[in-house]
Design a protein around this motif. Sequence first.
Motif, PDB file in Angstrom:
ATOM      1  N   GLU A 148      61.861  -5.432 -13.970  1.00 12.99           N
ATOM      2  CA  GLU A 148      60.439  -5.413 -13.599  1.00 12.99           C
ATOM      3  C   GLU A 148      59.582  -6.114 -14.641  1.00 12.99           C
ATOM      4  O   GLU A 148      58.646  -6.853 -14.311  1.00 12.99           O
ATOM      5  CB  GLU A 148      60.001  -3.967 -13.402  1.00 12.99           C
ATOM      6  CG  GLU A 148      60.643  -3.327 -12.167  1.00 12.99           C
ATOM      7  CD  GLU A 148      60.531  -1.819 -12.148  1.00 12.99           C
ATOM      8  OE1 GLU A 148      60.034  -1.243 -13.146  1.00 12.99           O
ATOM      9  OE2 GLU A 148      60.949  -1.209 -11.140  1.00 12.99           O
ATOM     10  N   GLU A 149      59.899  -5.914 -15.928  1.00 13.89           N
ATOM     11  CA  GLU A 149      59.152  -6.588 -16.994  1.00 13.89           C
ATOM     12  C   GLU A 149      59.344  -8.094 -16.915  1.00 13.89           C
ATOM     13  O   GLU A 149      58.397  -8.869 -17.087  1.00 13.89           O
ATOM     14  CB  GLU A 149      59.614  -6.070 -18.360  1.00 13.89           C
ATOM     15  CG  GLU A 149      59.182  -4.640 -18.654  1.00 13.89           C
ATOM     16  CD  GLU A 149      59.791  -4.101 -19.929  1.00 13.89           C
ATOM     17  OE1 GLU A 149      60.612  -4.821 -20.550  1.00 13.89           O
ATOM     18  OE2 GLU A 149      59.474  -2.955 -20.302  1.00 13.89           O
TER      19      GLU A 149
ATOM     20  N   ASN B 259      57.352  -9.692 -14.105  1.00 21.81           N
ATOM     21  CA  ASN B 259      55.954  -9.880 -14.495  1.00 21.81           C
ATOM     22  C   ASN B 259      55.787 -11.104 -15.382  1.00 21.81           C
ATOM     23  O   ASN B 259      54.837 -11.890 -15.219  1.00 21.81           O
ATOM     24  CB  ASN B 259      55.431  -8.635 -15.222  1.00 21.81           C
ATOM     25  CG  ASN B 259      55.270  -7.442 -14.300  1.00 21.81           C
ATOM     26  OD1 ASN B 259      55.056  -7.606 -13.099  1.00 21.81           O
ATOM     27  ND2 ASN B 259      55.386  -6.237 -14.843  1.00 21.81           N
TER      28      ASN B 259
ATOM     29  N   TYR C  94      56.077 -14.259 -13.343  1.00 21.87           N
ATOM     30  CA  TYR C  94      54.877 -14.509 -12.550  1.00 21.87           C
ATOM     31  C   TYR C  94      53.748 -15.068 -13.417  1.00 21.87           C
ATOM     32  O   TYR C  94      53.001 -15.957 -12.988  1.00 21.87           O
ATOM     33  CB  TYR C  94      54.416 -13.230 -11.841  1.00 21.87           C
ATOM     34  CG  TYR C  94      53.365 -13.510 -10.807  1.00 21.87           C
ATOM     35  CD1 TYR C  94      53.717 -14.075  -9.584  1.00 21.87           C
ATOM     36  CD2 TYR C  94      52.024 -13.256 -11.058  1.00 21.87           C
ATOM     37  CE1 TYR C  94      52.754 -14.374  -8.631  1.00 21.87           C
ATOM     38  CE2 TYR C  94      51.057 -13.546 -10.115  1.00 21.87           C
ATOM     39  CZ  TYR C  94      51.423 -14.109  -8.900  1.00 21.87           C
ATOM     40  OH  TYR C  94      50.470 -14.411  -7.964  1.00 21.87           O
ATOM     41  N   GLU C  95      53.634 -14.576 -14.634  1.00 14.92           N
ATOM     42  CA  GLU C  95      52.615 -15.087 -15.549  1.00 14.92           C
ATOM     43  C   GLU C  95      52.864 -16.562 -15.868  1.00 14.92           C
ATOM     44  O   GLU C  95      51.930 -17.376 -15.915  1.00 14.92           O
ATOM     45  CB  GLU C  95      52.604 -14.268 -16.840  1.00 14.92           C
ATOM     46  CG  GLU C  95      52.059 -12.858 -16.667  1.00 14.92           C
ATOM     47  CD  GLU C  95      52.203 -12.022 -17.930  1.00 14.92           C
ATOM     48  OE1 GLU C  95      52.579 -12.586 -18.986  1.00 14.92           O
ATOM     49  OE2 GLU C  95      51.945 -10.799 -17.874  1.00 14.92           O
TER      50      GLU C  95
ATOM     51  N   GLU D 293      63.027  -8.854  -6.686  1.00 13.74           N
ATOM     52  CA  GLU D 293      61.839  -8.708  -7.544  1.00 13.74           C
ATOM     53  C   GLU D 293      61.546  -9.976  -8.326  1.00 13.74           C
ATOM     54  O   GLU D 293      60.376 -10.330  -8.536  1.00 13.74           O
ATOM     55  CB  GLU D 293      62.024  -7.546  -8.532  1.00 13.74           C
ATOM     56  CG  GLU D 293      61.886  -6.174  -7.923  1.00 13.74           C
ATOM     57  CD  GLU D 293      63.177  -5.682  -7.282  1.00 13.74           C
ATOM     58  OE1 GLU D 293      63.184  -4.535  -6.802  1.00 13.74           O
ATOM     59  OE2 GLU D 293      64.158  -6.444  -7.250  1.00 13.74           O
TER      60      GLU D 293
ATOM     61  N   ASN E  95      58.370 -12.479  -6.037  1.00 17.14           N
ATOM     62  CA  ASN E  95      57.456 -13.254  -6.881  1.00 17.14           C
ATOM     63  C   ASN E  95      56.885 -14.455  -6.130  1.00 17.14           C
ATOM     64  O   ASN E  95      55.700 -14.769  -6.233  1.00 17.14           O
ATOM     65  CB  ASN E  95      58.167 -13.732  -8.148  1.00 17.14           C
ATOM     66  CG  ASN E  95      57.820 -12.894  -9.370  1.00 17.14           C
ATOM     67  OD1 ASN E  95      56.883 -12.091  -9.342  1.00 17.14           O
ATOM     68  ND2 ASN E  95      58.563 -13.080 -10.442  1.00 17.14           N
TER      69      ASN E  95
END
Length: 435
Positions: free
Chosen positions: A344-345, A348, A351-352, A377, A382
Amino acid sequence: MNIKVRIVKLLMEFEEGKYSNLLLNDYFREHGHELTRGEKAFITEVFYGVIRNLIFLDYQIDKRSKKVHRRWLRNMLRLSMYQAYFMNSDEAGIAWEATELTNEKLGTYVGGFVNGILRNFFREMEEEENFLRENDALDIFYSYPRWFYEKVVAEYGEEAEEVLKSYKRIPSMSVRVNTLKYSEEEFEEFLDRKNIKIIKYIEGGVYYLDSGSLIDTPEFKSGKIVPQDGASFLAARTLGAKAGERVLDTCSAPGTKSMVLAEDMKNEGTITSLDIHNHKVRLIRRSAKRMGVEIVEAKKLDAREVAELNTEFDKILVDAPCSGYGVIRKKPEALYNKDMESVEELANLQYEILTAASKVLKVGGELVYSTCTIFKEENTDNAAKFLAENPNFEAVSIELPGNIKGKFDHLGGFNIDYTEEHLDGFYIIKFKKNS
């Protein structure tokens, strides 16, 4: 030095946190002259085999004794059990050699203990698969963390066991021909001379081979051929970079994808290749020099800060940092150093990076987002989120060679999945900026 003692030493160094592929490459670079081709192959299979099946092997040891705390002893048992169960080697010979080596290292009392553990395992090992199946323990049988096993079952359903089996397969050696220095015809003539067979060919110059004995050749050292998996090659090739364009490779190290882009661009234009570590930036530069690539500008920069470049790009490759679960055939330790929270990290972070890169893409420009992992995920989720939050982008169709197995998702992204015997697990999707 005895071959098995060498393997135990390597496994102990691996336990100290060293990457398996780098550790083995460095060992062969230093000690390869002491070993025959067969001995190198044996070390490679057993070393990686133990790591791939670590959970199963430790379960078998702990089932029979709670006293195995010495790392040397545990690794001797691991490799002996691996030989017997996965390589079908002679059980009596395995027990005898492990006992003798332990006698020399730790004394005859411990040697007898090893002999007893192994003999007990050999008597019962044919029953292990049925026992673990009946007790809902396929995670142990295939050596996956329980959370990973449950995630695969939830995401793949009836296909789950085939997924688990697939990523324990022994990988084949793959190389790419550097067309700036060499031709496919010359390379295939070289393979004929070496009596090396082609297992699979990917249009564009990627070859899967039945031998890994190319590292010490002049062709390898001079940059005419380079180790690369077909999946990462296709991620770069899908971008469609052309001569004269300005291209960004956001997460470049070690640089193999940047070199594919440079070949597609005929060494004309500019490729800005980023990494957050100085030593990896130097690695990209060395790779470019060795391969005759002149258009790569390697820079130290966090890809989330690409606005600092004050540049717009025609094409961008975002091959984002990921959990690496698509490459566990080659890097099996990825299973043991991450969890669902890590996934999950990483999603993220990906995506950034994707969002930051999209802002420096020219209108009309194209961006490829890719990862070397298998969970939604980090892949489809994404991509869907990005399209929902960036209506000025659209997913555009991509074409891959017909001999690549996998499936498209509902967005048009392609998953090179567990059905592909040779390539790494990978996700590739292409976006176009319309306004």
